[in-house]
Scaffold this motif. Structure first.
Motif, mmCIF file in Angstrom:
data_model
loop_
_atom_site.group_PDB
_atom_site.id
_atom_site.type_symbol
_atom_site.label_atom_id
_atom_site.label_comp_id
_atom_site.label_asym_id
_atom_site.label_seq_id
_atom_site.Cartn_x
_atom_site.Cartn_y
_atom_site.Cartn_z
ATOM 1 N N GLU A 122 0.829 -1.208 0.000
ATOM 2 C CA GLU A 122 0.000 0.000 0.000
ATOM 3 C C GLU A 122 0.865 1.260 0.000
ATOM 4 O OE1 GLU A 122 -3.299 -2.393 2.662
ATOM 5 O OE2 GLU A 122 -2.295 -0.615 3.502
ATOM 6 N N THR A 123 1.955 1.231 0.758
ATOM 7 C CA THR A 123 2.852 2.390 0.826
ATOM 8 C C THR A 123 3.510 2.650 -0.518
ATOM 9 O OG1 THR A 123 3.258 1.970 3.173
ATOM 10 C CG2 THR A 123 4.848 3.360 2.036
ATOM 11 N N VAL A 124 3.908 1.591 -1.218
ATOM 12 C CA VAL A 124 4.482 1.752 -2.559
ATOM 13 C C VAL A 124 3.492 2.472 -3.468
ATOM 14 C CG1 VAL A 124 5.254 0.535 -4.631
ATOM 15 C CG2 VAL A 124 6.009 -0.253 -2.384
ATOM 16 N N LEU A 125 2.233 2.050 -3.447
ATOM 17 C CA LEU A 125 1.229 2.654 -4.320
ATOM 18 C C LEU A 125 0.935 4.099 -3.920
ATOM 19 C CD1 LEU A 125 -1.191 -0.396 -4.641
ATOM 20 C CD2 LEU A 125 0.339 0.510 -6.405
ATOM 21 N N ILE A 126 0.857 4.367 -2.618
ATOM 22 C CA ILE A 126 0.639 5.738 -2.153
ATOM 23 C C ILE A 126 1.765 6.643 -2.636
ATOM 24 C CG2 ILE A 126 0.674 7.206 -0.088
ATOM 25 C CD1 ILE A 126 -0.843 4.946 1.355
ATOM 26 N N ASN A 127 3.011 6.189 -2.462
ATOM 27 C CA ASN A 127 4.154 7.007 -2.860
ATOM 28 C C ASN A 127 4.252 7.149 -4.377
ATOM 29 O OD1 ASN A 127 4.759 7.354 -0.192
ATOM 30 N ND2 ASN A 127 6.458 5.909 -0.144
ATOM 31 N N LEU A 128 3.861 6.114 -5.101
ATOM 32 C CA LEU A 128 3.836 6.194 -6.560
ATOM 33 C C LEU A 128 2.874 7.279 -7.012
ATOM 34 C CD1 LEU A 128 4.737 4.937 -9.273
ATOM 35 C CD2 LEU A 128 2.785 3.385 -9.088
ATOM 36 N N MET A 129 1.709 7.357 -6.373
ATOM 37 C CA MET A 129 0.722 8.377 -6.739
ATOM 38 C C MET A 129 1.195 9.779 -6.358
ATOM 39 S SD MET A 129 -3.003 6.577 -6.085
ATOM 40 C CE MET A 129 -2.776 6.377 -4.328
ATOM 41 N N ARG A 130 2.151 9.865 -5.450
ATOM 42 C CA ARG A 130 2.716 11.162 -5.077
ATOM 43 C C ARG A 130 3.890 11.565 -5.966
ATOM 44 N NH1 ARG A 130 2.856 9.804 1.417
ATOM 45 N NH2 ARG A 130 0.672 10.320 1.857
ATOM 46 N N ARG A 180 -5.374 5.405 2.051
ATOM 47 C CA ARG A 180 -4.850 4.049 2.239
ATOM 48 C C ARG A 180 -5.980 3.022 2.279
ATOM 49 N NH1 ARG A 180 -0.082 1.609 3.933
ATOM 50 N NH2 ARG A 180 0.911 3.647 4.264
ATOM 51 N N ASN A 181 -7.101 3.383 2.890
ATOM 52 C CA ASN A 181 -8.209 2.443 2.962
ATOM 53 C C ASN A 181 -8.796 2.147 1.585
ATOM 54 O OD1 ASN A 181 -7.874 2.381 5.710
ATOM 55 N ND2 ASN A 181 -9.617 3.702 6.176
ATOM 56 N N ARG A 182 -8.852 3.163 0.731
ATOM 57 C CA ARG A 182 -9.356 2.933 -0.628
ATOM 58 C C ARG A 182 -8.379 2.074 -1.428
ATOM 59 N NH1 ARG A 182 -11.960 7.492 -4.133
ATOM 60 N NH2 ARG A 182 -12.634 5.570 -5.130
ATOM 61 N N ILE A 183 -7.088 2.314 -1.232
ATOM 62 C CA ILE A 183 -6.092 1.488 -1.915
ATOM 63 C C ILE A 183 -6.240 0.032 -1.479
ATOM 64 C CG2 ILE A 183 -3.600 0.993 -1.980
ATOM 65 C CD1 ILE A 183 -3.200 4.069 -1.968
ATOM 66 N N ARG A 184 -6.443 -0.163 -0.179
ATOM 67 C CA ARG A 184 -6.573 -1.516 0.383
ATOM 68 C C ARG A 184 -7.840 -2.199 -0.121
ATOM 69 N NH1 ARG A 184 -6.404 -0.986 6.521
ATOM 70 N NH2 ARG A 184 -4.270 -0.431 5.937
#
Length: 282
Positions: A122-130, A180-184
């Motif tokens: 999830e952190t990888v995807l969050i940071n990718l979107m940033r 993060r909850n939506r990504i999950r």
């Protein structure tokens, strides 16, 4: 109460995938009462550490006091110490980030947290979107502070079952207003469907590749004097950029990397294209 050897036998199949410090090391485990943090607690004791479970009440839900009691009971069950702390986080924007920052101020920078491989993905995807670079895409560093990054959330549920613990289910984990909850709940299942496989281990593996590459760039950047425009000009751009990042963070005490546009402005000065540059934060 099971003794440590019995606990290690019971949890051995998961313990081999953890990165706890040496037996006898004193560790503080951040334990909310959820499955991941309870599993962290049990595994830390099984690994032979001298464990203190710390529960932090953010003051957001009335159930927190009851959950602190659950954590205390679990800690006593496995022979760990227990501490409870409260923080005051006002309602408002960026609530999740502000609660996290308040929690880390209380538990301290060396505390163990129950982040799993699923959190890593999830952190990888969050940071990718940033728009993060290598460091951000490397996500969380495995090691003693995050000793269960090699486990999945399903593992932590099974560990709690093996110990007879009934974990707390935090209702805020279902709140889709948190990214993060939506990504999950939405993005990762969609990626699994598109890839026709479980993408979590793949994302975690990619994070490892990025950490290795970032470590190499850091090693090369350490040989560059960021106050010498000529050295910056001849260095490879990623290396020069990393040297600037390290220099500015040291000089300003910043906790996070400066933005890429600031780095590019400094590099233009080194190239002789500009005579000065202002960076974020002055």
């Amino acid at each position: 109460m099971p003794d440590r050897s019995e606990l290690a036998d019971r949890l051995g199949r998961w313990l081999v995938s953890t990165t706890f410090p040496e037996p006898g090391s004193r560790v503080v485990c951040a334990v909310s009462g959820g499955a991941d943090s309870l599993a962290l607690l049990g595994l830390a004791v099984a690994a032979g550490c001298d464990v203190v479970a710390m529960h932090v009440d953010h003051g957001q839900r009335p159930e927190s006091r009851r959950e602190a009691g659950l954590v205390e009971a679990a800690a006593h069950t496995v022979g760990a110490g227990f501490l409870s702390r409260s923080v005051d986080v006002a309602p408002g924007p960026n609530l999740e980030a502000r609660m996290r920052a308040a929690r880390y101020r209380v538990i301290g920078p060396e505390a163990c947290t129950g982040h799993t491989m699923d959190d890593q993905a999830e952190t990888v995807l969050i940071n990718l979107m940033r728009g993060a670079g290598l460091v951000g895409l490397g996500a969380m560093q495995p090691g003693p502070r995050r000793p269960i990054l090699g486990l999945r959330r399903a593992d932590t549920q099974m560990i709690c079952s093996a110990l007879g613990w009934d974990p707390v289910v935090d209702p805020t984990n279902a709140d889709r207003s948190f990214s993060r909850n939506r990504i999950r709940a939405e993005l990762i299942p969609l990626l699994n469907e598109i890839a026709r496989r479980d993408v979590v281990p793949l994302l975690a593996r990619s994070a490892g590749h990025c950490r290795s590459a970032a470590a190499l760039v850091d090693e090369l950047a350490a040989t560059v004097d960021p106050t010498d425009a000529r050295q910056l000009d001849v260095a490879a751009v990623p290396v020069a950029g990393r040297a600037i990042q390290s220099w500015v963070r040291t000089a300003t005490g910043a906790q996070h990397p400066i933005d890429q546009s600031s780095v590019e402005r400094v590099l233009r000065v080194a190239e002789g294209v500009a005579v000065a540059a202002e960076i974020t934060g002055g």
